[in-house]
Design a protein around this motif. Structure first.
Motif, mmCIF file in Angstrom:
data_model
loop_
_atom_site.group_PDB
_atom_site.id
_atom_site.type_symbol
_atom_site.label_atom_id
_atom_site.label_comp_id
_atom_site.label_asym_id
_atom_site.label_seq_id
_atom_site.Cartn_x
_atom_site.Cartn_y
_atom_site.Cartn_z
ATOM 1 N N HIS A 82 47.497 39.529 45.867
ATOM 2 C CA HIS A 82 48.242 38.508 46.613
ATOM 3 C C HIS A 82 47.432 37.965 47.780
ATOM 4 C CE1 HIS A 82 48.951 41.691 49.551
ATOM 5 N NE2 HIS A 82 49.455 40.783 50.367
ATOM 6 N N LEU A 83 46.677 38.854 48.458
ATOM 7 C CA LEU A 83 45.861 38.437 49.594
ATOM 8 C C LEU A 83 44.578 37.760 49.130
ATOM 9 C CD1 LEU A 83 45.205 38.303 52.600
ATOM 10 C CD2 LEU A 83 44.342 40.664 52.445
ATOM 11 N N ALA A 84 43.946 38.319 48.098
ATOM 12 C CA ALA A 84 42.708 37.725 47.585
ATOM 13 C C ALA A 84 42.960 36.305 47.084
ATOM 14 C CB ALA A 84 42.145 38.594 46.458
ATOM 15 N N ALA A 85 44.101 36.095 46.436
ATOM 16 C CA ALA A 85 44.452 34.756 45.957
ATOM 17 C C ALA A 85 44.662 33.809 47.133
ATOM 18 C CB ALA A 85 45.716 34.824 45.097
ATOM 19 N N LYS A 86 45.353 34.283 48.159
ATOM 20 C CA LYS A 86 45.612 33.451 49.341
ATOM 21 C C LYS A 86 44.319 33.040 50.025
ATOM 22 C CE LYS A 86 48.102 33.542 53.770
ATOM 23 N NZ LYS A 86 48.968 34.378 54.658
ATOM 24 N N ILE A 87 43.378 33.966 50.151
ATOM 25 C CA ILE A 87 42.096 33.677 50.798
ATOM 26 C C ILE A 87 41.325 32.622 50.013
ATOM 27 C CG2 ILE A 87 39.829 34.679 51.327
ATOM 28 C CD1 ILE A 87 41.298 37.248 52.118
ATOM 29 N N ASP A 88 41.427 32.675 48.696
ATOM 30 C CA ASP A 88 40.733 31.695 47.850
ATOM 31 C C ASP A 88 41.544 30.426 47.631
ATOM 32 O OD1 ASP A 88 38.556 33.317 47.641
ATOM 33 O OD2 ASP A 88 38.822 33.853 45.535
ATOM 34 N N GLY A 89 42.669 30.304 48.328
ATOM 35 C CA GLY A 89 43.479 29.089 48.210
ATOM 36 C C GLY A 89 44.172 28.939 46.876
ATOM 37 N N GLN A 90 44.519 30.076 46.251
ATOM 38 C CA GLN A 90 45.180 30.039 44.952
ATOM 39 C C GLN A 90 46.495 30.821 44.996
ATOM 40 O OE1 GLN A 90 42.694 30.544 41.375
ATOM 41 N NE2 GLN A 90 40.949 30.871 42.739
ATOM 42 N N GLU A 91 47.209 30.743 43.921
ATOM 43 C CA GLU A 91 48.428 31.535 43.743
ATOM 44 C C GLU A 91 48.480 32.004 42.303
ATOM 45 O OE1 GLU A 91 53.277 31.049 44.016
ATOM 46 O OE2 GLU A 91 51.998 29.835 45.334
ATOM 47 N N ILE A 92 48.796 33.262 42.116
ATOM 48 C CA ILE A 92 48.821 33.815 40.764
ATOM 49 C C ILE A 92 50.084 33.377 40.029
ATOM 50 C CG2 ILE A 92 48.948 35.949 39.411
ATOM 51 C CD1 ILE A 92 47.234 37.284 41.533
ATOM 52 N N ASP A 93 49.873 32.804 38.867
ATOM 53 C CA ASP A 93 50.972 32.368 37.999
ATOM 54 C C ASP A 93 51.062 33.361 36.840
ATOM 55 O OD1 ASP A 93 52.728 31.171 36.233
ATOM 56 O OD2 ASP A 93 51.773 29.201 36.290
ATOM 57 N N MET A 94 52.147 34.106 36.777
ATOM 58 C CA MET A 94 52.276 35.114 35.733
ATOM 59 C C MET A 94 52.286 34.499 34.335
ATOM 60 S SD MET A 94 52.013 38.049 36.907
ATOM 61 C CE MET A 94 52.251 38.693 35.270
ATOM 62 N N ASN A 95 52.680 33.242 34.222
ATOM 63 C CA ASN A 95 52.655 32.587 32.910
ATOM 64 C C ASN A 95 51.231 32.498 32.365
ATOM 65 O OD1 ASN A 95 55.449 32.089 32.726
ATOM 66 N ND2 ASN A 95 55.246 30.282 34.043
ATOM 67 N N VAL A 96 50.264 32.333 33.269
ATOM 68 C CA VAL A 96 48.856 32.257 32.856
ATOM 69 C C VAL A 96 48.393 33.613 32.323
ATOM 70 C CG1 VAL A 96 46.487 31.897 33.668
ATOM 71 C CG2 VAL A 96 48.327 30.387 34.463
ATOM 72 N N ILE A 97 48.714 34.678 33.044
ATOM 73 C CA ILE A 97 48.322 36.022 32.603
ATOM 74 C C ILE A 97 49.019 36.379 31.291
ATOM 75 C CG2 ILE A 97 48.454 38.484 33.156
ATOM 76 C CD1 ILE A 97 48.028 37.747 36.081
ATOM 77 N N ASN A 98 50.312 36.096 31.201
ATOM 78 C CA ASN A 98 51.054 36.418 29.982
ATOM 79 C C ASN A 98 50.550 35.622 28.776
ATOM 80 O OD1 ASN A 98 52.704 38.270 31.298
ATOM 81 N ND2 ASN A 98 54.230 36.727 31.847
ATOM 82 N N ALA A 99 50.130 34.371 29.015
ATOM 83 C CA ALA A 99 49.590 33.559 27.922
ATOM 84 C C ALA A 99 48.273 34.141 27.421
ATOM 85 C CB ALA A 99 49.391 32.119 28.383
ATOM 86 N N SER A 100 47.447 34.635 28.356
ATOM 87 C CA SER A 100 46.181 35.270 27.961
ATOM 88 C C SER A 100 46.451 36.532 27.149
ATOM 89 C CB SER A 100 45.361 35.604 29.203
ATOM 90 O OG SER A 100 44.897 34.433 29.837
ATOM 91 N N THR A 101 47.421 37.314 27.595
ATOM 92 C CA THR A 101 47.786 38.525 26.859
ATOM 93 C C THR A 101 48.250 38.188 25.449
ATOM 94 O OG1 THR A 101 48.419 39.695 28.892
ATOM 95 C CG2 THR A 101 49.324 40.526 26.826
ATOM 96 N N LYS A 102 49.103 37.180 25.340
ATOM 97 C CA LYS A 102 49.614 36.786 24.018
ATOM 98 C C LYS A 102 48.483 36.318 23.103
ATOM 99 C CE LYS A 102 52.866 35.656 21.015
ATOM 100 N NZ LYS A 102 52.103 34.900 20.028
ATOM 101 N N LYS A 103 47.555 35.563 23.639
ATOM 102 C CA LYS A 103 46.421 35.083 22.848
ATOM 103 C C LYS A 103 45.604 36.255 22.309
ATOM 104 C CE LYS A 103 42.319 32.093 23.155
ATOM 105 N NZ LYS A 103 41.545 31.178 24.040
ATOM 106 N N LEU A 104 45.376 37.259 23.146
ATOM 107 C CA LEU A 104 44.607 38.431 22.721
ATOM 108 C C LEU A 104 45.404 39.279 21.728
ATOM 109 C CD1 LEU A 104 43.097 39.396 26.192
ATOM 110 C CD2 LEU A 104 41.896 38.331 24.276
#
Length: 226
Positions: A82-104
């Protein structure tokens, strides 16, 4: 398709090495296996933990590594996601992670997902890894070690997992750093006792001490029934 989530009692418990060894074991058994990293911090480019998996497995990086599928979030600052994402100006979207999991999952027979830190690491301020695990119900493979403090961290993790009704596939006991054989043997007995106490009838697999660059053979058949 089988999916397992590899978590640790805290950071530096040995998740990356254990994940790589399990993947190598399955690969040697002709299982079509892939590893995923939930998120990577303190890194640039391809996840350094994914690259470590491939090195242990004895294979070059896959296309799904190079295109970010196996680790869609890589942050530069070594901190909680959560902090690493904030420092890099991003926000983690669980849909992105879940989509990667589904693809694999669609491409491979077995998927090993390596987590970040311990079981209750915040992904965002209002959503933790524990919430994700409660939603997905991926069987957990918990990595613990013989370092001082591991008993406390392990038992708290087991109690929390039991309260959230998370399935546990097994516990991996990393001997490093083995500063006392007495503590090592006692800790295993404690872990067996508390696994039973919280209703987990699952195996404990031990990883022996090793030198950097070595990849010791470990029989993971109790975890995967191969």
């Amino acid at each position: 398709m089988s999916t397992y989530f590899i978590t640790g009692i805290d950071t530096n418990a040995g998740k990356t090495f254990a994940t790589g060894l399990m993947a190598k074991y399955l690969l040697d058994k002709k299982v079509n296996v892939m590893t995923q990293k939930f998120a990577q911090t303190g890194c640039v480019g391809v996840s350094e933990d994914i690259l470590a998996h491939r090195d242990i497995m004895g294979v070059p990086p896959y296309n799904v590594d190079k295109d970010g599928t196996t680790c869609p979030y890589v942050f530069t600052y070594p901190a909680s996601p959560h902090l690493a994402a904030k420092i890099d100006g991003q926000e983690i979207d669980m849909n992105v992670i879940n989509a990667s999991t589904k693809k694999l999952q669609d491409q491979f027979e077995t998927l090993l997902i390596e987590g970040v830190g311990g079981i209750h690491v915040p992904i965002t301020l209002e959503y933790s890894l524990l919430d994700y695990l409660e939603e997905t119900k991926h069987p957990l493979i918990l990595i613990t070690s013989s370092k001082l403090g591991s008993i406390n961290h392990t038992l708290m993790t087991l109690e929390l997992a039991a309260k959230r009704k998370l399935p546990i596939q097994g516990l991996i006991y990393n001997h490093y750093p083995n500063n006392s054989d007495v503590i090592l043997k006692d800790s295993i007995e404690v872990f067996r006792t508390y696994l039973n106490k919280y209703g987990y009838n699952c195996p404990i697999v031990e990883i022996p001490e090793f030198k950097i660059g070595e990849s010791p053979y470990v029989d993971f058949s109790p975890l995967f029934q191969i």
